[in-house]
Design a protein around this motif. Structure first.
Motif, PDB file in Angstrom:
ATOM      1  N   ALA A 337      29.137  -9.139 -33.638  1.00 29.84           N
ATOM      2  CA  ALA A 337      28.149  -8.018 -33.142  1.00 29.84           C
ATOM      3  C   ALA A 337      26.794  -8.000 -33.500  1.00 29.84           C
ATOM      4  N   GLY A 338      26.152  -9.229 -33.779  1.00 26.05           N
ATOM      5  CA  GLY A 338      24.719  -9.159 -34.103  1.00 26.05           C
ATOM      6  C   GLY A 338      24.445  -9.015 -35.425  1.00 26.05           C
ATOM      7  N   SER A 339      23.239  -9.197 -35.865  1.00 26.39           N
ATOM      8  CA  SER A 339      22.679  -8.924 -37.059  1.00 26.39           C
ATOM      9  C   SER A 339      21.370  -8.267 -37.129  1.00 26.39           C
ATOM     10  N   THR A 340      21.087  -7.516 -38.057  1.00 23.33           N
ATOM     11  CA  THR A 340      19.964  -6.705 -38.218  1.00 23.33           C
ATOM     12  C   THR A 340      19.386  -6.981 -39.867  1.00 23.33           C
ATOM     13  N   PHE A 341      18.200  -7.577 -39.662  1.00 21.35           N
ATOM     14  CA  PHE A 341      17.532  -7.657 -41.214  1.00 21.35           C
ATOM     15  C   PHE A 341      16.444  -6.667 -41.145  1.00 21.35           C
ATOM     16  N   SER A 342      16.433  -5.820 -42.165  1.00 17.48           N
ATOM     17  CA  SER A 342      15.570  -4.591 -42.278  1.00 17.48           C
ATOM     18  C   SER A 342      14.797  -5.002 -43.608  1.00 17.48           C
ATOM     19  N   VAL A 343      13.341  -4.444 -43.332  1.00 25.45           N
ATOM     20  CA  VAL A 343      12.394  -4.755 -44.430  1.00 25.45           C
ATOM     21  C   VAL A 343      11.898  -3.380 -44.848  1.00 25.45           C
ATOM     22  N   ALA A 344      12.358  -2.952 -45.996  1.00 27.51           N
ATOM     23  CA  ALA A 344      11.638  -1.503 -46.276  1.00 27.51           C
ATOM     24  C   ALA A 344      10.577  -1.721 -47.282  1.00 27.51           C
TER      25      ALA A 344
END
Ligand SMILES: Nc1ncnc2c1ncn2[C@@H]1O[C@H](COP(=O)(O)OP(=O)(O)O)[C@@H](O)[C@H]1O
Ligand SMILES: [Mg+2]
Length: 348
Positions: A337-344
């Motif tokens: 189901a895909g990937s999410t890379f988040s940078v805070a």
């Protein structure tokens, strides 16, 4: 009230130290130990033969040498408490007369240092390995061209093309190694500049448009943060989002979406943070891979990454840049189901 003995005074001074220290009587019994030593060897109470606690022959020989011949010895040993910990053991007679004390033994935990050394040598081995294969390929084609195969113009231009791409691979690897070492060096220095994230992300998207088109991937950007201005290093943050977006294009599916919503609170960051997410609809990443992705040279599929021009260093670079900005990298993914890379990144 009993007067404190010289041993009591000594132990009181040693108690706050992280170093584990034992005082041994001339007959090898424990005359006293500090708190760190009692925690390390609960089986060596005062009055017990020290042999009961440490059954390591080399360590016992060192203690005998100190007690018998007043010799000073240093050695390293591995104890499986808690798990394979390395200690530097130092055994010496006390510097002055202390009644009832024949030896002072210390155990210094050097597990971290040993771990860092092992990582360093694994890194050197990895780099050598990564450089060797393009170099071997280049050498092979040079031999082939010298041997006369270069007389055929078609073969010759094919060989030269492969050679060019192998040289390009070495060049990318060296470029990434240099940026990794630069980023590591600067990690303790706070970035001095200010960066506006929305224009920066628009630039990143523009840079990748051709690549996305060629791969048949739809790349979109949605920014709706009223303030997108934060302390940071422009070039480094651009590298972060280029790496993440390029990965999403390479390893993801048919759509990549970059978003910059309004600031919010993020656990582990003081004050509001801007969170840039790069989401793809690719195959996703299994949890056992996900936790290791930011390790240098860690790839899920080595040959795929190489074929796409990857060095295996992109996410390691991202991790260091984000750390320098006191931010957080978060990777969410469901296999299939895909990937999410988040940078805070903290706003202040
Ligand atoms: N969006 C993604 N979806 C699936 N796998 C990914 C994604 N991003 C990164 N990866 C995996 O993480 C690995 C390491 O990424 P990176 O450090 O950028 O190195 P490289 O891209 O040079 O291989 C990639 O080889 C790939 O296996
Ligand atoms: Mg990459």
């Amino acid at each position: 009230m009993e007067q404190p003995t010289p041993i009591d005074n000594l132990l009181a001074a040693l108690d706050p130290l992280p170093l584990a220290v034992f005082l041994l009587a001339p007959d090898r019994r424990v005359a006293g130990c500090n708190r760190a030593a009692a925690a390390l060897f609960p089986a060596a109470p005062v009055g017990a033969d020290f042999v009961q606690a440490v059954r390591h022959p080399e360590c016992l020989r060192a203690i005998e040498a100190t007690l018998g011949e007043a010799r000073e010895t240093t050695l390293e040993l591995t104890l499986n408490r808690p798990v394979n910990a390395s200690y530097r053991v130092h055994s010496a007679p006390p510097a002055g007369e202390i009644a009832g004390v024949g030896a002072v033994i210390s155990f210094e935990d050097i597990t971290e240092r040993r771990g860092a050394e092992a990582m360093r040598s694994a890194f050197v081995a990895n780099v050598s390995h990564e450089l060797r294969s393009p170099l071997t390929a280049l050498g092979g084609f040079i031999e082939t061209l010298k041997s006369g195969a270069g007389d055929d113009p078609e073969a010759r231009s094919r060989f030269l093309e492969i050679m060019e791409s192998e040289a390009g691979r070495m060049n990318r690897l060296i470029g990434d190694l240099l940026s990794l070492s630069r980023v590591e060096e600067e990690e303790r220095l706070r970035p001095a500049g200010r960066v506006r994230l929305a224009p920066l992300l628009r630039r990143v998207v523009a840079m990748l448009e051709t690549q996305a088109g060629a791969a048949g991937v739809t790349l979109t950007l949605r920014t709706d943060a009223p303030h997108d201005d934060l302390p940071g290093d422009e070039d480094q943050l651009q590298q972060v989002f280029l790496n993440l977006a390029e990965n999403a294009l390479r390893y993801g599916g048919k759509t990549v979406e970059i978003t910059l919503p309004p600031p919010r609170d993020v656990p582990g960051i003081d004050g509001p943070a801007l969170v840039v997410s790069v989401r793809d609809d690719g195959p996703g990443i299994a949890p056992e891979h996900r936790v290791r992705l930011t390790e240098r040279f860690y790839r899920i599929d080595d040959s795929r990454s190489r074929a796409l021009g990857g060095t295996g260093l992109g996410l390691a670079i991202v991790k260091h840049i984000v750390a320098r900005h006191r931010g957080r990298l978060m990777i969410e993914s469901q296999p299939g189901a895909g990937s999410t890379f988040s940078v805070a990144l903290p706003l202040a």
